[in-house]
Design a protein around this motif. Structure first.
Motif, PDB file in Angstrom:
ATOM      1  N   ARG A 183      -6.707  42.110  23.440  1.00 33.38           N
ATOM      2  CA  ARG A 183      -7.229  41.663  22.147  1.00 33.38           C
ATOM      3  C   ARG A 183      -7.921  40.297  22.286  1.00 33.38           C
ATOM      4  O   ARG A 183      -8.998  40.084  21.725  1.00 33.38           O
ATOM      5  CB  ARG A 183      -6.110  41.609  21.111  1.00 33.38           C
ATOM      6  N   CYS A 184      -7.323  39.383  23.034  1.00 32.17           N
ATOM      7  CA  CYS A 184      -7.965  38.082  23.273  1.00 32.17           C
ATOM      8  C   CYS A 184      -9.333  38.281  23.929  1.00 32.17           C
ATOM      9  O   CYS A 184     -10.333  37.682  23.503  1.00 32.17           O
ATOM     10  CB  CYS A 184      -7.095  37.202  24.168  1.00 32.17           C
ATOM     11  N   CYS A 185      -9.374  39.110  24.957  1.00 29.14           N
ATOM     12  CA  CYS A 185     -10.634  39.362  25.661  1.00 29.14           C
ATOM     13  C   CYS A 185     -11.668  40.005  24.737  1.00 29.14           C
ATOM     14  O   CYS A 185     -12.840  39.606  24.716  1.00 29.14           O
ATOM     15  CB  CYS A 185     -10.393  40.254  26.875  1.00 29.14           C
ATOM     16  N   GLU A 186     -11.236  41.003  23.974  1.00 28.44           N
ATOM     17  CA  GLU A 186     -12.162  41.694  23.071  1.00 28.44           C
ATOM     18  C   GLU A 186     -12.723  40.760  22.011  1.00 28.44           C
ATOM     19  O   GLU A 186     -13.924  40.794  21.713  1.00 28.44           O
ATOM     20  CB  GLU A 186     -11.463  42.877  22.399  1.00 28.44           C
ATOM     21  N   GLU A 187     -11.872  39.914  21.456  1.00 29.25           N
ATOM     22  CA  GLU A 187     -12.342  39.010  20.404  1.00 29.25           C
ATOM     23  C   GLU A 187     -13.309  37.959  20.940  1.00 29.25           C
ATOM     24  O   GLU A 187     -14.308  37.634  20.287  1.00 29.25           O
ATOM     25  CB  GLU A 187     -11.159  38.376  19.679  1.00 29.25           C
ATOM     26  N   VAL A 188     -13.056  37.445  22.139  1.00 29.96           N
ATOM     27  CA  VAL A 188     -14.006  36.499  22.739  1.00 29.96           C
ATOM     28  C   VAL A 188     -15.312  37.214  23.067  1.00 29.96           C
ATOM     29  O   VAL A 188     -16.400  36.698  22.803  1.00 29.96           O
ATOM     30  CB  VAL A 188     -13.401  35.809  23.984  1.00 29.96           C
ATOM     31  N   ALA A 189     -15.221  38.424  23.607  1.00 27.17           N
ATOM     32  CA  ALA A 189     -16.429  39.193  23.930  1.00 27.17           C
ATOM     33  C   ALA A 189     -17.238  39.500  22.673  1.00 27.17           C
ATOM     34  O   ALA A 189     -18.473  39.369  22.660  1.00 27.17           O
ATOM     35  CB  ALA A 189     -16.056  40.477  24.661  1.00 27.17           C
ATOM     36  N   GLU A 190     -16.561  39.910  21.608  1.00 22.56           N
ATOM     37  CA  GLU A 190     -17.260  40.232  20.357  1.00 22.56           C
ATOM     38  C   GLU A 190     -17.911  38.992  19.750  1.00 22.56           C
ATOM     39  O   GLU A 190     -19.049  39.054  19.279  1.00 22.56           O
ATOM     40  CB  GLU A 190     -16.292  40.856  19.362  1.00 22.56           C
ATOM     41  N   ARG A 191     -17.191  37.877  19.771  1.00 22.57           N
ATOM     42  CA  ARG A 191     -17.732  36.655  19.176  1.00 22.57           C
ATOM     43  C   ARG A 191     -18.923  36.112  19.950  1.00 22.57           C
ATOM     44  O   ARG A 191     -19.888  35.628  19.376  1.00 22.57           O
ATOM     45  CB  ARG A 191     -16.640  35.572  19.082  1.00 22.57           C
ATOM     46  N   THR A 192     -18.863  36.208  21.279  1.00 20.95           N
ATOM     47  CA  THR A 192     -19.904  35.607  22.123  1.00 20.95           C
ATOM     48  C   THR A 192     -20.975  36.590  22.573  1.00 20.95           C
ATOM     49  O   THR A 192     -22.049  36.178  22.995  1.00 20.95           O
ATOM     50  CB  THR A 192     -19.275  34.989  23.379  1.00 20.95           C
ATOM     51  N   GLY A 193     -20.658  37.889  22.573  1.00 26.72           N
ATOM     52  CA  GLY A 193     -21.578  38.887  23.112  1.00 26.72           C
ATOM     53  C   GLY A 193     -21.590  38.911  24.632  1.00 26.72           C
ATOM     54  O   GLY A 193     -22.499  39.486  25.240  1.00 26.72           O
ATOM     55  N   LEU A 194     -20.576  38.319  25.268  1.00 30.01           N
ATOM     56  CA  LEU A 194     -20.530  38.221  26.725  1.00 30.01           C
ATOM     57  C   LEU A 194     -19.495  39.169  27.306  1.00 30.01           C
ATOM     58  O   LEU A 194     -18.596  39.627  26.617  1.00 30.01           O
ATOM     59  CB  LEU A 194     -20.180  36.782  27.128  1.00 30.01           C
ATOM     60  N   ARG A 195     -19.617  39.412  28.600  1.00 31.32           N
ATOM     61  CA  ARG A 195     -18.613  40.193  29.330  1.00 31.32           C
ATOM     62  C   ARG A 195     -17.489  39.254  29.749  1.00 31.32           C
ATOM     63  O   ARG A 195     -17.753  38.192  30.316  1.00 31.32           O
ATOM     64  CB  ARG A 195     -19.229  40.847  30.556  1.00 31.32           C
ATOM     65  N   VAL A 196     -16.252  39.665  29.486  1.00 34.95           N
ATOM     66  CA  VAL A 196     -15.110  38.825  29.832  1.00 34.95           C
ATOM     67  C   VAL A 196     -14.032  39.665  30.497  1.00 34.95           C
ATOM     68  O   VAL A 196     -13.946  40.873  30.285  1.00 34.95           O
ATOM     69  CB  VAL A 196     -14.523  38.088  28.606  1.00 34.95           C
ATOM     70  N   ALA A 197     -13.212  39.002  31.303  1.00 33.17           N
ATOM     71  CA  ALA A 197     -12.113  39.680  31.995  1.00 33.17           C
ATOM     72  C   ALA A 197     -10.977  38.689  32.216  1.00 33.17           C
ATOM     73  O   ALA A 197     -11.212  37.495  32.397  1.00 33.17           O
ATOM     74  CB  ALA A 197     -12.597  40.221  33.344  1.00 33.17           C
ATOM     75  N   ALA A 198      -9.753  39.219  32.215  1.00 30.90           N
ATOM     76  CA  ALA A 198      -8.594  38.375  32.490  1.00 30.90           C
ATOM     77  C   ALA A 198      -7.456  39.225  33.025  1.00 30.90           C
ATOM     78  O   ALA A 198      -7.272  40.368  32.605  1.00 30.90           O
ATOM     79  CB  ALA A 198      -8.141  37.633  31.237  1.00 30.90           C
ATOM     80  N   VAL A 199      -6.711  38.643  33.961  1.00 31.77           N
ATOM     81  CA  VAL A 199      -5.506  39.277  34.493  1.00 31.77           C
ATOM     82  C   VAL A 199      -4.443  38.196  34.592  1.00 31.77           C
ATOM     83  O   VAL A 199      -4.709  37.096  35.086  1.00 31.77           O
ATOM     84  CB  VAL A 199      -5.725  39.909  35.887  1.00 31.77           C
ATOM     85  N   HIS A 200      -3.233  38.527  34.121  1.00 31.79           N
ATOM     86  CA  HIS A 200      -2.098  37.603  34.231  1.00 31.79           C
ATOM     87  C   HIS A 200      -1.050  38.260  35.109  1.00 31.79           C
ATOM     88  O   HIS A 200      -0.753  39.432  34.962  1.00 31.79           O
ATOM     89  CB  HIS A 200      -1.506  37.283  32.866  1.00 31.79           C
ATOM     90  N   ARG A 201      -0.509  37.502  36.000  1.00 27.18           N
ATOM     91  CA  ARG A 201       0.508  38.000  36.926  1.00 27.18           C
ATOM     92  C   ARG A 201       1.893  37.843  36.324  1.00 27.18           C
ATOM     93  O   ARG A 201       2.147  36.902  35.574  1.00 27.18           O
ATOM     94  CB  ARG A 201       0.397  37.209  38.232  1.00 27.18           C
ATOM     95  N   VAL A 202       2.781  38.758  36.640  1.00 24.98           N
ATOM     96  CA  VAL A 202       4.187  38.652  36.268  1.00 24.98           C
ATOM     97  C   VAL A 202       5.024  38.829  37.528  1.00 24.98           C
ATOM     98  O   VAL A 202       4.534  39.298  38.553  1.00 24.98           O
ATOM     99  CB  VAL A 202       4.589  39.703  35.204  1.00 24.98           C
ATOM    100  N   GLY A 203       6.297  38.442  37.429  1.00 26.60           N
ATOM    101  CA  GLY A 203       7.194  38.532  38.571  1.00 26.60           C
ATOM    102  C   GLY A 203       7.426  37.173  39.186  1.00 26.60           C
ATOM    103  O   GLY A 203       7.140  36.137  38.576  1.00 26.60           O
ATOM    104  N   SER A 204       7.934  37.165  40.405  1.00 22.94           N
ATOM    105  CA  SER A 204       8.247  35.921  41.113  1.00 22.94           C
ATOM    106  C   SER A 204       7.031  35.436  41.881  1.00 22.94           C
ATOM    107  O   SER A 204       6.462  36.183  42.681  1.00 22.94           O
ATOM    108  CB  SER A 204       9.413  36.148  42.073  1.00 22.94           C
ATOM    109  N   LEU A 205       6.646  34.192  41.648  1.00 27.81           N
ATOM    110  CA  LEU A 205       5.494  33.589  42.306  1.00 27.81           C
ATOM    111  C   LEU A 205       5.930  32.321  43.017  1.00 27.81           C
ATOM    112  O   LEU A 205       6.855  31.630  42.580  1.00 27.81           O
ATOM    113  CB  LEU A 205       4.400  33.245  41.298  1.00 27.81           C
ATOM    114  N   THR A 206       5.241  32.006  44.104  1.00 24.61           N
ATOM    115  CA  THR A 206       5.519  30.789  44.854  1.00 24.61           C
ATOM    116  C   THR A 206       4.336  29.836  44.745  1.00 24.61           C
ATOM    117  O   THR A 206       3.266  30.199  44.232  1.00 24.61           O
ATOM    118  CB  THR A 206       5.827  31.103  46.335  1.00 24.61           C
ATOM    119  N   ILE A 207       4.509  28.652  45.264  1.00 24.53           N
ATOM    120  CA  ILE A 207       3.472  27.628  45.223  1.00 24.53           C
ATOM    121  C   ILE A 207       2.188  28.178  45.854  1.00 24.53           C
ATOM    122  O   ILE A 207       2.210  28.759  46.932  1.00 24.53           O
ATOM    123  CB  ILE A 207       3.922  26.353  45.969  1.00 24.53           C
TER     124      ILE A 207
END
Length: 137
Positions: free
Chosen positions: A63-87
């Motif tokens: 929804r965040c990506c779609e709303e930014v894309a709709e407002r700006t007319g640009l192509r947008v993408a995002a991925v968020h990682r879950v789980g255990s991460l290190t430095i």
């Protein structure tokens, strides 16, 4: 919407996939953000993070990506990682393509701020002294 890619993943992230997704011939700029696990926070040593997501986190991210894309007319993408991460691990990648750099920078900044504020993903920081704390709860 074909101008948006959004995902929550438990696998290592690759920024090139998002850059390739957003870029088109008319784009003179691709701006991407990489949120990287750092070794400190608030003056304390951080050794690792755990990210946990609400079951509908991917929907919020889309929804965040779609709303930014709709407002700006640009192509947008995002991925968020879950789980255990290190430095040094990538926790969040966002990318935007636009004809000009100023609009790409502005849209990418807006996207990242919205993700941080609206997507129900929480992190638990593990400190060098053995303590841990949840952030954003």
């Amino acid at each position: 919407m074909t101008d948006v890619f959004a995902d929550v993943s438990d696998r290592p992230l690759d920024p090139s996939t998002l850059d390739e997704f957003v870029w088109r011939r008319e784009a003179g700029a691709v701006v991407s953000f990489q949120g990287i696990v750092r070794d400190h926070d608030g003056g304390r040593s951080v050794v690792s993070l755990d990210y946990r997501a609400h079951p509908e986190a991917a929907d919020f991210l889309r929804r965040c990506c779609e709303e930014v894309a709709e407002r700006t007319g640009l192509r947008v993408a995002a991925v968020h990682r879950v789980g255990s991460l290190t430095i040094g691990d990538l926790a969040l990648i966002a990318a935007v393509a636009a004809p000009h750099r100023a609009e790409a920078f502005a849209a990418c900044a807006e996207l990242v701020e919205r993700i941080k504020a609206e997507v129900p993903i929480w992190k638990r920081q593990h400190f060098g002294d053995g303590a841990s704390e949840w952030v954003g709860l």
